[in-house]
Design a protein around this motif. Structure first.
Motif, PDB file in Angstrom:
ATOM      1  N   VAL A 322       0.880  -1.265  -0.112  1.00 28.50           N
ATOM      2  CA  VAL A 322       0.062  -0.029   0.007  1.00 28.50           C
ATOM      3  C   VAL A 322       0.943   1.279  -0.192  1.00 28.50           C
ATOM      4  O   VAL A 322       1.747   1.356   0.701  1.00 28.50           O
ATOM      5  N   PRO A 323       0.375   2.496  -0.921  1.00 26.46           N
ATOM      6  CA  PRO A 323       1.513   3.487  -0.786  1.00 26.46           C
ATOM      7  C   PRO A 323       1.229   4.302   0.713  1.00 26.46           C
ATOM      8  O   PRO A 323       0.250   4.037   1.272  1.00 26.46           O
ATOM      9  N   ALA A 324       2.351   4.519   1.052  1.00 27.91           N
ATOM     10  CA  ALA A 324       2.511   5.238   2.274  1.00 27.91           C
ATOM     11  C   ALA A 324       1.545   6.380   2.581  1.00 27.91           C
ATOM     12  O   ALA A 324       0.816   6.166   3.670  1.00 27.91           O
ATOM     13  N   SER A 325       0.994   7.133   1.671  1.00 27.79           N
ATOM     14  CA  SER A 325       0.147   8.025   1.907  1.00 27.79           C
ATOM     15  C   SER A 325      -1.217   7.700   2.144  1.00 27.79           C
ATOM     16  O   SER A 325      -2.137   8.348   2.615  1.00 27.79           O
ATOM     17  N   LEU A 326      -1.580   6.579   1.689  1.00 29.86           N
ATOM     18  CA  LEU A 326      -2.719   5.902   1.971  1.00 29.86           C
ATOM     19  C   LEU A 326      -2.930   5.406   3.569  1.00 29.86           C
ATOM     20  O   LEU A 326      -4.188   5.508   3.928  1.00 29.86           O
ATOM     21  N   VAL A 327      -2.222   5.306   4.156  1.00 29.90           N
ATOM     22  CA  VAL A 327      -2.135   4.857   5.653  1.00 29.90           C
ATOM     23  C   VAL A 327      -2.800   5.963   6.679  1.00 29.90           C
ATOM     24  O   VAL A 327      -3.656   5.772   7.276  1.00 29.90           O
ATOM     25  N   PRO A 328      -2.253   7.260   6.580  1.00 30.61           N
ATOM     26  CA  PRO A 328      -2.744   8.393   7.282  1.00 30.61           C
ATOM     27  C   PRO A 328      -4.076   8.548   6.661  1.00 30.61           C
ATOM     28  O   PRO A 328      -4.956   8.982   7.447  1.00 30.61           O
ATOM     29  N   ALA A 329      -4.379   8.349   5.330  1.00 23.51           N
ATOM     30  CA  ALA A 329      -5.782   8.625   4.830  1.00 23.51           C
ATOM     31  C   ALA A 329      -6.838   7.587   5.474  1.00 23.51           C
ATOM     32  O   ALA A 329      -7.873   8.328   5.879  1.00 23.51           O
ATOM     33  N   MET A 330      -6.554   6.551   5.689  1.00 23.67           N
ATOM     34  CA  MET A 330      -7.248   5.503   6.190  1.00 23.67           C
ATOM     35  C   MET A 330      -7.494   5.787   7.820  1.00 23.67           C
ATOM     36  O   MET A 330      -8.667   5.862   8.042  1.00 23.67           O
ATOM     37  N   GLN A 331      -6.326   6.366   8.309  1.00 24.85           N
ATOM     38  CA  GLN A 331      -6.495   6.710   9.808  1.00 24.85           C
ATOM     39  C   GLN A 331      -7.699   8.049   9.798  1.00 24.85           C
ATOM     40  O   GLN A 331      -8.438   8.040  10.765  1.00 24.85           O
ATOM     41  N   GLY A 332      -7.389   8.890   9.032  1.00 17.85           N
ATOM     42  CA  GLY A 332      -8.309   9.999   8.883  1.00 17.85           C
ATOM     43  C   GLY A 332      -9.839   9.540   8.632  1.00 17.85           C
ATOM     44  O   GLY A 332     -10.629  10.253   9.255  1.00 17.85           O
TER      45      GLY A 332
END
Length: 355
Positions: A322-332
């Motif tokens: 998973v692209p690293a940028s998607l992890v904080p997006a999922m948390q948000g």
């Protein structure tokens, strides 16, 4: 027409239902987002679960990451239940680490049974001092606590920056772009639990603190005053309660809890003063406390959930591709639905007849 009406008492079953729906909605929207990248959604969620609770090592990481979130969340509970909108948890976390580091220097050489309580007490005292400053500004000069605590956050963080950037605690050879203190001696590391170097003894303190906070809020005169200030401070004043004194106690207690998070991060995780491993813990704690419904038990559950997200994020990136940028997006996304669930749990929809 309809309107929203605040519930006089929270319904435990309805609250639990709201948060279950929030988890389901967060997973569904996150899954849809992941699908747009071509990732295997089931594989990604499997990696998240594996990283959060799939092994003893993963569980240890989850507990370690949840520890500062729970403590900063409890600091939020104590303040917000009195409708004291302190945003100073971020600076108090930093103050706790700084106070703990000072305590480690002054108490070096003491046996562990004296050293660790004393060093943690130094950290908590630093947070209490920051909370006391905000209380003085509110009580004596009518400075709004939101403004004062945010400004104090900057003062504390810049003080740490100065101390590490050529100041008293800067490591020899440290650069401006990456400054830190020397590493603490091995005897200043919090002891491990169950033979694990990752799971330190500090992970027990959030659960103890939550139990104490629950007892104080429900069974003590201070808890009554905290709730009273939140509901009707005028009536409380007429009953003879010194509001200024109570506000000071609340803000100092809140500061001590948030500072304990920073001190535990110092002795249990970082083992040296560095700003990068503390950034965001206090602000995340505010979110955790709010998501937990401003209750100690709910804060513990919310902290464990977000600790699991933080722990599983590495597995998601590596195993799920998973692209690293998607992890904080999922948390948000998850946070958004949790906040919606919190509102839904505290309010109900009432149908109003049109006149």
């Amino acid at each position: 027409m309809i309107r929203f009406e605040r519930r006089l008492e929270a319904d435990a079953l309805w609250t639990a239902t709201c948060f279950i729906m929030a988890i389901a909605a967060g997973l569904a929207v996150s899954g849809a987002l992941l699908a747009t990248t071509g990732a295997d959604v089931l594989q990604v969620f499997g990696a998240l679960l594996q990283g959060a609770a799939g092994s003893p090592k993963a569980l240890a990481t989850t507990l370690v990451k949840a520890t500062p979130l729970i403590l900063a969340g409890l600091a939020t509970v104590i303040a917000f239940r009195a409708q004291i909108w302190s945003i100073g948890q971020e600076g108090q976390v930093f103050a706790g680490a700084m106070g703990g580091y000072l305590g480690a220097q002054l108490l070096a050489g003491l046996p562990p049974l004296l050293f660790f309580p004393g060093a943690l007490a130094f950290g908590m005292a630093a947070g209490m001092f920051v909370g006391w400053l905000a209380a003085v500004l509110r009580n004596r000069f009518a400075v709004n606590e939101i403004i004062s605590t945010v400004m104090l956050n900057y003062l504390v963080i810049y003080l740490l920056s100065w101390l590490l950037q050529g100041g008293l605690w800067g490591e020899s050879g440290g650069t401006v772009s990456y400054h830190q203190s020397p590493t603490l001696p091995d005897e200043a590391f919090l002891p491990g639990l169950l033979g694990s170097g990752r799971l330190h003894a500090g992970v027990l303190l959030p659960f103890l603190a939550a139990a104490i906070c629950a007892l104080v809020l429900a069974r003590t005169p201070l808890g009554y005053e905290i709730r009273g200030i939140g509901y009707n401070p005028v009536a409380l004043r007429h009953k003879g309660v010194n509001i200024s004194r109570t506000v000071t106690v609340i803000m100092m207690t809140s500061g001590a809890l948030a500072a304990l998070a920073g001190a535990i991060e110092l002795f249990g995780v970082a083992h040296r003063l560095r700003a990068d491993n503390l950034v965001g813990l206090g602000y995340a704690g505010i979110i955790v406390g709010m998501i937990g419904g401003l209750s100690p038990a709910g804060t513990v559950l919310a902290g464990l959930f977000f600790g699991g997200l933080a722990s599983g994020a590495v597995y998601m990136r590596v195993l799920g591709d998973v692209p690293a940028s998607l992890v904080p997006a999922m948390q948000g996304i998850t946070l958004f639905f949790f906040l919606c669930a919190g509102v839904l749990a505290r309010y109900r929809v009432v149908k109003v007849a049109v006149q």
